[in-house]
Design a protein around this motif. Structure first.
Motif, mmCIF file in Angstrom:
data_model
loop_
_atom_site.group_PDB
_atom_site.id
_atom_site.type_symbol
_atom_site.label_atom_id
_atom_site.label_comp_id
_atom_site.label_asym_id
_atom_site.label_seq_id
_atom_site.Cartn_x
_atom_site.Cartn_y
_atom_site.Cartn_z
ATOM 1 N N PRO A 6 14.845 -9.486 -2.520
ATOM 2 C CA PRO A 6 13.519 -9.298 -1.973
ATOM 3 C C PRO A 6 13.571 -8.825 -0.526
ATOM 4 C CG PRO A 6 13.976 -11.629 -2.338
ATOM 5 C CD PRO A 6 15.140 -10.871 -2.863
ATOM 6 N N GLY A 7 12.584 -8.040 -0.180
ATOM 7 C CA GLY A 7 12.445 -7.665 1.219
ATOM 8 C C GLY A 7 13.247 -6.435 1.619
ATOM 9 N N VAL A 8 14.183 -5.965 0.764
ATOM 10 C CA VAL A 8 15.008 -4.828 1.145
ATOM 11 C C VAL A 8 14.211 -3.532 1.036
ATOM 12 C CG1 VAL A 8 17.063 -3.505 0.550
ATOM 13 C CG2 VAL A 8 17.136 -6.004 0.523
ATOM 14 N N GLN A 9 13.391 -3.413 0.014
ATOM 15 C CA GLN A 9 12.622 -2.182 -0.215
ATOM 16 C C GLN A 9 11.148 -2.444 0.061
ATOM 17 O OE1 GLN A 9 14.175 0.469 -1.049
ATOM 18 N NE2 GLN A 9 15.656 0.186 -2.692
ATOM 19 N N MET A 10 10.410 -1.364 0.339
ATOM 20 C CA MET A 10 8.986 -1.532 0.580
ATOM 21 C C MET A 10 8.266 -1.894 -0.723
ATOM 22 S SD MET A 10 6.355 1.101 2.299
ATOM 23 C CE MET A 10 6.092 1.992 0.803
ATOM 24 N N SER A 11 7.418 -2.900 -0.650
ATOM 25 C CA SER A 11 6.700 -3.322 -1.844
ATOM 26 C C SER A 11 5.325 -2.647 -1.872
ATOM 27 C CB SER A 11 6.549 -4.843 -1.787
ATOM 28 O OG SER A 11 5.848 -5.288 -2.901
ATOM 29 N N PHE A 12 4.897 -2.173 -3.034
ATOM 30 C CA PHE A 12 3.552 -1.601 -3.157
ATOM 31 C C PHE A 12 3.107 -1.656 -4.619
ATOM 32 C CE2 PHE A 12 4.786 2.446 -5.046
ATOM 33 C CZ PHE A 12 6.108 2.573 -4.640
ATOM 34 N N GLN A 13 1.837 -1.350 -4.841
ATOM 35 C CA GLN A 13 1.314 -1.366 -6.213
ATOM 36 C C GLN A 13 0.639 -0.049 -6.530
ATOM 37 O OE1 GLN A 13 -1.175 -4.565 -7.423
ATOM 38 N NE2 GLN A 13 -0.252 -6.050 -6.054
ATOM 39 N N VAL A 14 0.701 0.350 -7.784
ATOM 40 C CA VAL A 14 -0.143 1.454 -8.252
ATOM 41 C C VAL A 14 -0.883 0.951 -9.490
ATOM 42 C CG1 VAL A 14 1.036 3.508 -7.368
ATOM 43 C CG2 VAL A 14 1.901 2.445 -9.403
ATOM 44 N N PHE A 15 -2.025 1.556 -9.762
ATOM 45 C CA PHE A 15 -2.820 1.087 -10.894
ATOM 46 C C PHE A 15 -3.066 2.204 -11.889
ATOM 47 C CE2 PHE A 15 -3.637 -1.855 -7.512
ATOM 48 C CZ PHE A 15 -3.590 -3.087 -8.176
ATOM 49 N N GLY A 16 -3.105 1.828 -13.144
ATOM 50 C CA GLY A 16 -3.395 2.800 -14.196
ATOM 51 C C GLY A 16 -4.141 2.111 -15.318
ATOM 52 N N LEU A 17 -4.009 2.647 -16.518
ATOM 53 C CA LEU A 17 -4.721 2.077 -17.660
ATOM 54 C C LEU A 17 -3.754 1.214 -18.468
ATOM 55 C CD1 LEU A 17 -6.216 5.482 -18.726
ATOM 56 C CD2 LEU A 17 -7.531 3.602 -17.741
ATOM 57 N N PRO A 18 -4.139 -0.038 -18.729
ATOM 58 C CA PRO A 18 -3.243 -0.880 -19.528
ATOM 59 C C PRO A 18 -3.317 -0.430 -20.985
ATOM 60 C CG PRO A 18 -5.291 -2.052 -19.019
ATOM 61 C CD PRO A 18 -5.403 -0.705 -18.377
ATOM 62 N N VAL A 19 -2.212 -0.028 -21.577
ATOM 63 C CA VAL A 19 -2.289 0.431 -22.977
ATOM 64 C C VAL A 19 -1.429 -0.373 -23.928
ATOM 65 C CG1 VAL A 19 -3.001 2.791 -22.483
ATOM 66 C CG2 VAL A 19 -0.579 2.261 -22.589
ATOM 67 N N SER A 20 -0.506 -1.144 -23.412
ATOM 68 C CA SER A 20 0.283 -1.989 -24.313
ATOM 69 C C SER A 20 0.592 -3.277 -23.564
ATOM 70 C CB SER A 20 1.551 -1.258 -24.739
ATOM 71 O OG SER A 20 2.238 -2.020 -25.689
ATOM 72 N N ARG A 21 0.221 -4.393 -24.202
ATOM 73 C CA ARG A 21 0.157 -5.678 -23.509
ATOM 74 C C ARG A 21 1.496 -6.249 -23.105
ATOM 75 N NH1 ARG A 21 -4.578 -9.071 -24.644
ATOM 76 N NH2 ARG A 21 -3.159 -10.450 -23.591
ATOM 77 N N VAL A 224 1.760 1.210 -19.017
ATOM 78 C CA VAL A 224 0.593 1.598 -18.220
ATOM 79 C C VAL A 224 0.612 3.120 -18.166
ATOM 80 C CG1 VAL A 224 -0.359 1.602 -15.875
ATOM 81 C CG2 VAL A 224 0.553 -0.517 -16.838
ATOM 82 N N VAL A 225 -0.518 3.761 -18.511
ATOM 83 C CA VAL A 225 -0.587 5.223 -18.401
ATOM 84 C C VAL A 225 -1.658 5.579 -17.368
ATOM 85 C CG1 VAL A 225 0.139 5.549 -20.806
ATOM 86 C CG2 VAL A 225 -2.306 5.587 -20.238
ATOM 87 N N GLY A 226 -1.726 6.848 -17.016
ATOM 88 C CA GLY A 226 -2.743 7.303 -16.066
ATOM 89 C C GLY A 226 -2.560 6.685 -14.695
ATOM 90 N N ALA A 227 -1.302 6.372 -14.314
ATOM 91 C CA ALA A 227 -1.050 5.726 -13.007
ATOM 92 C C ALA A 227 -0.867 6.785 -11.914
ATOM 93 C CB ALA A 227 0.143 4.795 -13.092
#
Ligand code: PEP
Ligand code: MG
Length: 610
Positions: A6-21, A224-227
């Motif tokens: 943890p902490g070595v790389q930059m953490s971030f999030q992207v969002f898309g469409l959930p298509v498979s649980r 996740v698609v459309g991210a």
């Protein structure tokens, strides 16, 4: 256990469409998009040297090509051209680039083409970050050189088949889990992941019922698609969490976030194990209505998973996947026959509904050997030569498929399903072709049985003219994926309009309800084989509409069965009309279920019967 720092790389999030649980955690494998069709597969460690040889041969070829080009430049050629060719030759001799490409082959076991495109991706990012404009523009040179190399590799010999394995097939025991990140994955490529080592997928584009999403769902791994920017922002080997329930992709998560998701993973494994105990329980509602739960399959090999999940037959065999990932020739009649017979025999006497090929739109054949030109110029493929339209435009191929299916009918219970029917003229042509094929088989002394023939109801026109279709067809199957696409005029594969792709839309629900009611009144079997059938939030509504046959990915069967077992059709029906008449059917139905909730047995009481 993940080797995570943890902490070595930059953490971030992207969002898309959930298509498979579900939740997947693993290292990113980026599949670069290229102008040249790039094959992605793993090579065994002992074949790495041969793969590096292929790369070397390709490089030597391109060096000779460029050297000859430079030597033979006409006298009036622009003066920059020799300098440009020198830059390209210099890139080909760049030791750092060569060493890095070899690294992808020896360390990550990528084939030469994949290694090259992975390295291009890494270098392209470095070029993008350069301050100097002149240097930044050299990225285009690099792309051209890689493209030449890829073409040379394609012309040259490929690695020995025994040493190669389709993407996803390699045994990664003992290594980190992997998640796949790509701009887009064609349905044909998704198919390669059937024996996948990938624990999840993220793509930049795609809609909730695009065929890529459908195949991801059939693999039963989080996706996740459309991210949008995912493949640009995520780097090779980044740690990634794919939250397939909420559409979130968390890159280089903190230790605390990682722990939270690991907990959710364990919970979802427990839930699956609990549901799998329902496998052999017949799907009967509380008031005694028997419901048939069938499986959707893409390849004959999927039949085993269907049986394992407790499917009582195959409600949709998407045969077009047999036609994908092929070089020049489409599968012959015998090859198709073997595939259909394989599925039929694997289902051990249970019915198998074989849909005639549905290519076109977001399921193109890579090499449209028969109709290449017509396809290349299609402006709007979803409205173009797709499904039965394509089959009827290739009558020889269509009859070949019908012959193969009919021959397989001698080995078990087969039904034929025709996709995208909209015109009675098409119906006549289908039955003419069938009559001709039966005559041919009879004359050749080939065995077949008189199979039932059904129509997919996936174009509003078909739903609106159902009585006319029921005069010809033995059964119907509602393809909600396309029915929604064509009713709402929303491209199912386009993430830009995905928010408007609404299965709860009153117009969609009315078409579905009317189709079920009319088929039931006419005494004809009706099922739903689109994604709505495997979506547990629709099960009770569809049961209330009178649906008694659902077809879905095998992995969804247990969850749907749980819903069926707890449903009381009479009570549900009391709320159906109001829901269909409402401006907001989803809200109205949710309220109805809340009212009924208190009258239904609790889940705990019910589990005792499992
Ligand atoms: C559908 O359209 O709902 C369907 C089942 O067919 P496909 O998803 O293959 O187009
Ligand atoms: Mg369809």
């Amino acid at each position: 256990m993940l080797a995570f720092c943890p902490g070595v790389q930059m953490s971030f999030q992207v969002f898309g469409l959930p298509v498979s649980r579900g939740v997947a955690i693993g290292r990113a494998v980026l599949v670069a998009s290229s102008r040249v069709d790039v094959a992605h597969y793993f090579v065994d460690a002992n074949a790495a040297a041969a793969e590096i040889d292929r790369l070397r041969t390709a490089r030597d070829q391109v060096v000779s090509e460029l050297t000859a080009l430079k030597r033979d430049l006409p006298g009036d050629a622009p003066s920059e051209l020799p300098a440009l060719l020198d830059v390209h030759l210099m890139l080909l001799h760049d030791e750092t680039m060569i060493a890095a490409t070899k690294h992808w082959i020896t360390e990550r076991h990528y084939n030469a083409e994949w290694a090259l495109s992975a390295q291009l991706e890494v270098l392209a990012r470095q070029f993008d970050e350069m301050e100097d404009e002149y240097l930044r523009e050299r990225k285009a040179d690099l792309e051209q050189v890689v493209e030449r190399l890829l073409r040379a590799l394609a012309r040259g010999t490929s690695a020995a088949p025994a040493a190669t394995q389709p993407l996803g097939a390699r045994d990664f025991a003992g290594e980190d889990p992997l998640v796949l990140v790509a701009n887009d994955i064609a349905p044909a490529d998704m198919l390669q992941f059937k024996r996948s080592v990938f624990t999840g997928f993220v793509t930049d584009v795609g809609g909730p019922t695009s065929h890529t999403a459908i195949v991801a769902r059939s693999l039963d791994i989080p996706a996740v698609v459309g991210a949008r920017e995912a493949s640009r922002l995520i780097r090779q080997d980044d740690w990634v969490i794919i939250d397939g329930d909420n559409g979130a992709v968390i890159v280089n998560p903190s230790a605390i976030v990682l722990e939270e998701y690991r907990f959710r993973q364990r919970q979802s494994d427990l839930e699956r194990a609990r549901l799998s105990r329902l496998r052999h329980t017949p799907a009967v509602t509380l008031d005694g209505e028997r419901v048939e739960l069938l499986a959707n399959i893409e390849l004959p090999g999927d039949a085993a998973a269907a049986l394992d999940a407790g499917a009582v037959g195959v409600g949709l065999f998407r045969t077009e996947f047999l036609f994908m990932n092929r070089d020049v020739h489409l599968p012959s009649e015998d090859e198709q026959f073997e595939a259909y017979r394989g599925a039929v025999e694997a289902m051990q006497g249970l019915p198998v509904t074989i849909r005639t090929v549905d290519v076109g739109a977001d399921k193109p054949l890579e090499r449209m050997s028969l109709s290449e030109l017509r396809h290349e110029h299609t402006l709007n493929p979803a409205l173009g030569l797709r499904a039965i339209r394509w089959s009827l435009s290739e009558p020889g191929m269509f009859r070949q498929q019908l012959r193969a299916i009919l021959r397989a009918s001698a080995f078990g219970k087969v039904r034929i399903l025709i996709p995208m029917v909209a015109h009675l003229g098409e119906v006549r042509m289908v039955f003419d072709a069938l009559a001709r094929v039966k005559q041919q088989l009879g004359e050749a002394g080939r065995a077949y049985t008189d199979v039932d023939v059904g129509a997919m109801i996936e174009v509003p026109a078909a739903a609106l003219m159902l009585p006319a279709l029921l005069k010809h067809f033995d059964f119907v199957s509602i393809g909600t994926n396309d029915l929604i696409q064509y009713t709402l005029a929303i491209d199912r594969a386009d993430d830009a309009v995905a928010h408007l792709y609404d299965p709860w839309h009153p117009a969609v629900l009315r078409l579905v309800a009317d189709t079920i009611a009319q088929a039931n009144r006419a005494g004809r079997p009706v099922s739903v084989c689109g994604e709505m059938a495997g979506d547990a939030s629709f099960t009770e509504l569809l049961v209330a509409m009178g649906l008694r046959s659902f077809s879905m990915h095998p992995a969804q069967i247990a969850a749907i069965k749980q819903k069926v077992l707890r449903a009381d059709t009479r009570r549900l029906q009391a709320h159906m009309r109001d829901t269909l008449d409402s401006d907001d059917p989803q809200e109205r139905w949710t309220l109805a279920l809340q009212t009924l909730g208190s009258q239904r047995p609790s889940l705990a009481a019910f589990e005792a019967d499992f």
